[in-house]
Design a protein around this motif. Structure first.
Motif, PDB file in Angstrom:
ATOM      1  N   GLU A 122      21.562 -33.583 -80.665  1.00 55.53           N
ATOM      2  CA  GLU A 122      20.349 -33.313 -79.896  1.00 55.53           C
ATOM      3  C   GLU A 122      20.639 -33.278 -78.395  1.00 55.53           C
ATOM      4  O   GLU A 122      20.102 -32.445 -77.666  1.00 55.53           O
ATOM      5  N   GLU A 123      21.521 -34.170 -77.948  1.00 58.28           N
ATOM      6  CA  GLU A 123      21.788 -34.276 -76.510  1.00 58.28           C
ATOM      7  C   GLU A 123      22.550 -33.049 -75.986  1.00 58.28           C
ATOM      8  O   GLU A 123      22.694 -32.882 -74.785  1.00 58.28           O
ATOM      9  N   LEU A 124      23.021 -32.197 -76.895  1.00 60.53           N
ATOM     10  CA  LEU A 124      23.696 -30.968 -76.459  1.00 60.53           C
ATOM     11  C   LEU A 124      22.809 -29.743 -76.615  1.00 60.53           C
ATOM     12  O   LEU A 124      23.240 -28.614 -76.364  1.00 60.53           O
ATOM     13  N   SER A 125      21.555 -29.956 -77.002  1.00 56.87           N
ATOM     14  CA  SER A 125      20.693 -28.824 -77.352  1.00 56.87           C
ATOM     15  C   SER A 125      20.379 -27.931 -76.149  1.00 56.87           C
ATOM     16  O   SER A 125      19.952 -26.794 -76.327  1.00 56.87           O
ATOM     17  N   GLY A 126      20.626 -28.433 -74.939  1.00 53.23           N
ATOM     18  CA  GLY A 126      20.378 -27.613 -73.762  1.00 53.23           C
ATOM     19  C   GLY A 126      21.535 -26.703 -73.403  1.00 53.23           C
ATOM     20  O   GLY A 126      21.423 -25.894 -72.483  1.00 53.23           O
ATOM     21  N   VAL A 149      31.008 -33.546 -75.136  1.00 55.44           N
ATOM     22  CA  VAL A 149      31.912 -32.726 -75.949  1.00 55.44           C
ATOM     23  C   VAL A 149      33.312 -33.353 -75.977  1.00 55.44           C
ATOM     24  O   VAL A 149      33.964 -33.392 -77.025  1.00 55.44           O
ATOM     25  N   LEU A 150      33.730 -33.890 -74.842  1.00 58.12           N
ATOM     26  CA  LEU A 150      35.034 -34.567 -74.828  1.00 58.12           C
ATOM     27  C   LEU A 150      35.024 -35.771 -75.763  1.00 58.12           C
ATOM     28  O   LEU A 150      36.009 -36.042 -76.465  1.00 58.12           O
ATOM     29  N   GLU A 151      33.905 -36.487 -75.790  1.00 58.72           N
ATOM     30  CA  GLU A 151      33.810 -37.626 -76.712  1.00 58.72           C
ATOM     31  C   GLU A 151      33.949 -37.169 -78.153  1.00 58.72           C
ATOM     32  O   GLU A 151      34.644 -37.783 -78.954  1.00 58.72           O
ATOM     33  N   LEU A 152      33.263 -36.067 -78.451  1.00 62.08           N
ATOM     34  CA  LEU A 152      33.330 -35.551 -79.826  1.00 62.08           C
ATOM     35  C   LEU A 152      34.762 -35.153 -80.179  1.00 62.08           C
ATOM     36  O   LEU A 152      35.178 -35.244 -81.327  1.00 62.08           O
ATOM     37  N   ALA A 153      35.486 -34.710 -79.184  1.00 64.38           N
ATOM     38  CA  ALA A 153      36.866 -34.282 -79.420  1.00 64.38           C
ATOM     39  C   ALA A 153      37.810 -35.475 -79.515  1.00 64.38           C
ATOM     40  O   ALA A 153      39.009 -35.311 -79.701  1.00 64.38           O
ATOM     41  N   GLY A 154      37.242 -36.664 -79.371  1.00 62.04           N
ATOM     42  CA  GLY A 154      38.077 -37.854 -79.480  1.00 62.04           C
ATOM     43  C   GLY A 154      38.859 -38.125 -78.223  1.00 62.04           C
ATOM     44  O   GLY A 154      40.032 -38.466 -78.242  1.00 62.04           O
ATOM     45  N   SER A 155      38.149 -37.948 -77.112  1.00 59.44           N
ATOM     46  CA  SER A 155      38.861 -38.018 -75.849  1.00 59.44           C
ATOM     47  C   SER A 155      38.949 -39.430 -75.333  1.00 59.44           C
ATOM     48  O   SER A 155      38.069 -40.247 -75.551  1.00 59.44           O
ATOM     49  N   ARG A 156      40.027 -39.699 -74.667  1.00 56.65           N
ATOM     50  CA  ARG A 156      39.976 -40.695 -73.622  1.00 56.65           C
ATOM     51  C   ARG A 156      39.226 -39.990 -72.492  1.00 56.65           C
ATOM     52  O   ARG A 156      38.962 -38.799 -72.605  1.00 56.65           O
ATOM     53  N   ALA A 157      38.917 -40.701 -71.429  1.00 58.95           N
ATOM     54  CA  ALA A 157      38.027 -40.125 -70.422  1.00 58.95           C
ATOM     55  C   ALA A 157      38.477 -38.746 -69.966  1.00 58.95           C
ATOM     56  O   ALA A 157      37.690 -37.831 -69.856  1.00 58.95           O
ATOM     57  N   GLN A 158      39.738 -38.593 -69.736  1.00 57.42           N
ATOM     58  CA  GLN A 158      40.234 -37.287 -69.292  1.00 57.42           C
ATOM     59  C   GLN A 158      41.716 -37.208 -69.596  1.00 57.42           C
ATOM     60  O   GLN A 158      42.418 -38.205 -69.616  1.00 57.42           O
ATOM     61  N   ALA A 159      42.169 -36.008 -69.836  1.00 61.98           N
ATOM     62  CA  ALA A 159      43.591 -35.838 -70.109  1.00 61.98           C
ATOM     63  C   ALA A 159      44.401 -36.263 -68.891  1.00 61.98           C
ATOM     64  O   ALA A 159      43.991 -36.030 -67.761  1.00 61.98           O
ATOM     65  N   PRO A 160      45.523 -36.879 -69.120  1.00 59.81           N
ATOM     66  CA  PRO A 160      46.362 -37.260 -67.982  1.00 59.81           C
ATOM     67  C   PRO A 160      46.881 -36.017 -67.269  1.00 59.81           C
ATOM     68  O   PRO A 160      47.187 -35.016 -67.901  1.00 59.81           O
ATOM     69  N   ARG A 161      46.963 -36.111 -65.981  1.00 57.18           N
ATOM     70  CA  ARG A 161      47.539 -35.023 -65.195  1.00 57.18           C
ATOM     71  C   ARG A 161      49.033 -34.992 -65.411  1.00 57.18           C
ATOM     72  O   ARG A 161      49.691 -36.024 -65.407  1.00 57.18           O
TER      73      ARG A 161
END
Length: 164
Positions: A122-126, A149-161
């Motif tokens: 629901e929170e992505l419906s926009g 979407v990153l959470e759904l992808a099983g992310s840590r906060a962000q990919a390491p640089r």
DNA sequence: GCCAACGTTGGC
DNA sequence: GCCAACGTTGGC
């Protein structure tokens, strides 16, 4: 000013997240966009903005990874090249009409977050990509949506640089 | 392959 | 400036 978040579509058969990943270390011009609204979005992208990389005409269609803007939009050379399939005879070096930022690969998701899954939240419906008849190939994404979407992808906060 | 939705073009 | 025709996109 905060970082911008976007979604860009690419036909997976034509240019996929794997193709982008293979070109890592080089930047990739996000060229060939021939729609004025999409172009305007491309021109408003800033270095450091993050892109959800969406596979269209894929099975299943969905978000396959993340890319990053490394250079703001410049003239799209494919519009000026008569041999290129994206050639536009109206474009000139003085008035290029079409512009493209340079991007690089950040991350390929372990699994594609497909349309059904996006719609199930629901929170992505926009999200613009979920709107019926939405054909734009570049569209803004809310920060909260991007992070979800990153959470759904099983992310840590962000990919390491990666340093190079 | 179908077809709905949309952007663009061009006649008027 | 309207709008029909056309081409394209993209999910299904």
């Amino acid at each position: 000013m905060g970082k911008g978040y976007w979604l860009v579509k690419s036909e997976a058969d034509c240019f996929s997240i794997a193709d982008l990943e293979r070109s890592n270390g080089k930047t990739t011009a996000w060229d060939g966009v021939r729609n004025f609204q999409a172009r305007n979005y491309l021109r408003s992208m800033k270095r450091g903005d993050l892109l959800l990389f969406y596979h269209s005409s894929a099975e299943p269609p969905g978000v396959a990874g993340v890319a990053e803007v490394v250079a703001e939009a410049h003239a799209d050379a494919t519009a000026l090249d008569p041999a290129d399939s994206h050639y536009d005879p109206r474009a000139t070096p003085e008035e290029p009409i079409w512009f493209c930022p340079d991007v690089r690969h950040v991350r390929t998701f372990e699994r594609v977050i497909d349309l059904a899954e996006l719609r199930a939240h629901e929170e992505l419906s926009g999200m613009a990509v979920l709107r019926k008849g939405q054909r734009l190939s570049v569209m803004p994404v809310a920060k909260e949506e991007f992070e979800r979407v990153l959470e759904l992808a099983g992310s840590r906060a962000q990919a390491p640089r990666r340093s190079r």
